[in-house]
Every structure is written in C-alpha cells, then in structure tokens.
Design a protein around this motif. Structure first.
Motif, PDB file in Angstrom:
ATOM      1  N   MET A 160      -2.450   2.202 -10.402  1.00  0.00           N
ATOM      2  CA  MET A 160      -1.668   1.570  -9.341  1.00  0.00           C
ATOM      3  C   MET A 160      -1.014   2.610  -8.442  1.00  0.00           C
ATOM      4  O   MET A 160      -1.064   2.508  -7.211  1.00  0.00           O
ATOM      5  N   THR A 161      -0.407   3.616  -9.063  1.00  0.00           N
ATOM      6  CA  THR A 161       0.285   4.620  -8.253  1.00  0.00           C
ATOM      7  C   THR A 161      -0.706   5.455  -7.438  1.00  0.00           C
ATOM      8  O   THR A 161      -0.410   5.834  -6.311  1.00  0.00           O
ATOM      9  N   ALA A 210      -3.565   4.459  -6.167  1.00  0.00           N
ATOM     10  CA  ALA A 210      -3.982   3.666  -5.013  1.00  0.00           C
ATOM     11  C   ALA A 210      -2.912   3.685  -3.926  1.00  0.00           C
ATOM     12  O   ALA A 210      -3.214   3.805  -2.735  1.00  0.00           O
ATOM     13  N   THR A 211      -1.648   3.594  -4.365  1.00  0.00           N
ATOM     14  CA  THR A 211      -0.543   3.609  -3.394  1.00  0.00           C
ATOM     15  C   THR A 211      -0.416   4.976  -2.738  1.00  0.00           C
ATOM     16  O   THR A 211      -0.213   5.075  -1.517  1.00  0.00           O
ATOM     17  N   LEU A 212      -0.529   6.030  -3.535  1.00  0.00           N
ATOM     18  CA  LEU A 212      -0.428   7.381  -2.989  1.00  0.00           C
ATOM     19  C   LEU A 212      -1.543   7.656  -1.980  1.00  0.00           C
ATOM     20  O   LEU A 212      -1.310   8.262  -0.930  1.00  0.00           O
ATOM     21  N   LYS A 255      -3.110   5.405  -0.211  1.00  0.00           N
ATOM     22  CA  LYS A 255      -2.833   4.576   0.957  1.00  0.00           C
ATOM     23  C   LYS A 255      -1.782   5.220   1.847  1.00  0.00           C
ATOM     24  O   LYS A 255      -1.831   5.110   3.079  1.00  0.00           O
ATOM     25  N   GLU A 256      -0.823   5.899   1.221  1.00  0.00           N
ATOM     26  CA  GLU A 256       0.260   6.547   1.961  1.00  0.00           C
ATOM     27  C   GLU A 256      -0.075   8.001   2.310  1.00  0.00           C
ATOM     28  O   GLU A 256       0.808   8.763   2.719  1.00  0.00           O
ATOM     29  N   TYR A 306      -2.096  11.799  -1.569  1.00  0.00           N
ATOM     30  CA  TYR A 306      -2.938  12.194  -2.699  1.00  0.00           C
ATOM     31  C   TYR A 306      -2.870  13.689  -2.962  1.00  0.00           C
ATOM     32  O   TYR A 306      -3.074  14.130  -4.081  1.00  0.00           O
ATOM     33  N   MET A 360      10.104   4.426  -3.239  1.00  0.00           N
ATOM     34  CA  MET A 360       8.819   3.734  -3.266  1.00  0.00           C
ATOM     35  C   MET A 360       8.475   3.171  -4.649  1.00  0.00           C
ATOM     36  O   MET A 360       7.996   2.043  -4.782  1.00  0.00           O
ATOM     37  N   PHE A 361       8.727   3.957  -5.703  1.00  0.00           N
ATOM     38  CA  PHE A 361       8.313   3.567  -7.049  1.00  0.00           C
ATOM     39  C   PHE A 361       9.471   3.349  -8.026  1.00  0.00           C
ATOM     40  O   PHE A 361       9.256   2.837  -9.123  1.00  0.00           O
TER      41      PHE A 361
END
Length: 229
Positions: free
Chosen positions: A78-79, A81-83, A85-86, A89, A105-106
């Motif tokens: 999950m993290t 995918a979010t990283l 997207k933002e 990475y 964010m988390f």
C-alpha cells in the motif's frame, strides 16, 4: 531436545553474544527510547550495489523483523503504491529532507531508510557478502534514532561434504556450491540479512518486553555478521 528448550538456549546464546559487545540497548539506541515510536514506514531501499534487484529483495523482507520487534509497520504494498503515485519512490530525495510529510500522509513516527552498499557473490567460496546501512529517522524531528552499518556474510553452500571423495569429490562439491549460489533465491538471503542485522532492535509498544529491555545486550553501530540462507 524439545523445540522450546532449543529456542531458549538460542535466546540465551544471543544475549551472551550481545553482552560481550560491551554495550546495552539503552546506551546504544537512546533516541529510540526517547522517541518511543509506534508506526514505522519502510522507505524503498537505496541501491548502490551492482545487483539490480537488491532493492526489491530488501523492501519485501524488511517489515517482518520490525513488526516482530513490536512495531506497527505500514503495509509495504500500500505504501509503495502511494509513494509511487506521489513521485516519492526514490528515497534519495528524502533522506536529508523534511519527513513531516510522511507523518501527515501515513501517520508514521519513523521512516526507515536502507542503503545497500554492496551485494557481492563469491561462487568459489559459496557466499554472498552484503553491506547495508539502516537509518531510522524521526518524522517529527528528522533526527536519526537508530543507525547501523552491517556487513553480512551469507553461506549459500549445499552443505555436502567431500570427505572421502578426494580431489574429484572436492571439485564436484565446489561445482555444486557454485551452481547453488548462482541460482539462489535471494529473497531468503535478504530476509536472513535483515533478521540478523535488526535482531537487537529495541522493543516497540506491541511487544510484551516494551520498555523493559534497555539493559539487554546490543551490537554496535558497525557489525560483521555471518548467516546462512
């Protein structure tokens, strides 16, 4: 010998090894006790080695030893995918930056960075030697609360003995060891490295020994370890 007895002896042996290093957890990691984090965010590793896939090996195996030490580890899939997207990475961008965004964010208390410095395979010696630095940073203060540079030698040999086989037998075993090293599944290798290097991490709030392990033995900030796949 019963399994419980074996586990107890192993725990005692580990404690003796750590104690011989001449330091304790509360002296080695005082900021971890001051920070007393709960939620951990594992950042994508920074790979400076020649092994292209090392980043993925380490990222997929970091969460277990940290969670077993009593921390809530944000789900890696999950993290990640979010990283991505933002556009976060590449951890290099944030290593020395403001980490408060990850708190917002988390809800993370600590961001865990890993720098894979080398990943070298020795087919003759049937070993993989890995050097990795672990850097735990507070998302509130940006301070390093845990740091370790670990060199881990992982035995990937078959375990077969050439006893009685003479030179030919030794050559056959050496060839088998080299093949095994070449085709080794490196996820277990990375898992073994992380388990060994983080074995003395101070216990988090979900561990029954939380707050009561400060006097336990600890390794230093630079360690040399041996393990097997």
């Amino acid at each position: 010998m019963k399994k419980s007895a074996i586990i107890t002896l192993a725990a005692v042996f580990s404690a003796l090894i750590f104690a011989s290093c001449g330091t304790t957890k509360n002296l080695a990691f005082p900021k971890m006790y001051e920070e007393d984090p709960l939620v951990m965010l594992i950042m994508p590793p920074i790979n400076n080695s020649t092994a292209a896939d090392a980043k993925d090996y380490f990222y997929t195996t970091m969460s277990v030893p940290v969670a077993e030490a009593g921390y809530y580890v944000l789900p890696p899939a999950m993290t990640l995918a979010t990283l991505q997207k933002e556009s976060a990475y590449d951890s290099e961008m944030f290593m020395n930056g403001d980490l408060k965004k990850f708190k917002d964010m988390f809800g993370a208390d600590v961001a865990i960075f890993t720098v894979i410095k080398s990943w070298d395979k020795s087919y003759i010696g049937s070993t993989i030697i890995i050097e990795v630095e672990y850097i735990f940073k507070s998302t509130k203060t940006n301070e390093v609360v845990f740091n370790r540079d670990a060199t881990i030698r992982c035995d990937t040999s078959t375990g077969v003995s050439a006893s009685g086989g003479g030179l030919l037998g030794a050559l056959v075993v050496a060839a088998a060891d080299a093949v095994k090293t070449a085709v080794t599944d490196y996820v277990p290798v990375a898992r073994s490295c992380n388990n060994s290097a983080l074995s003395d991490l101070p216990f988090g709030k979900y561990h029954p020994m939380h707050g009561a392990d400060g006097a336990e033995g600890a390794m230093g900030t630079r360690v040399n370890l041996s393990t097997s796949r």
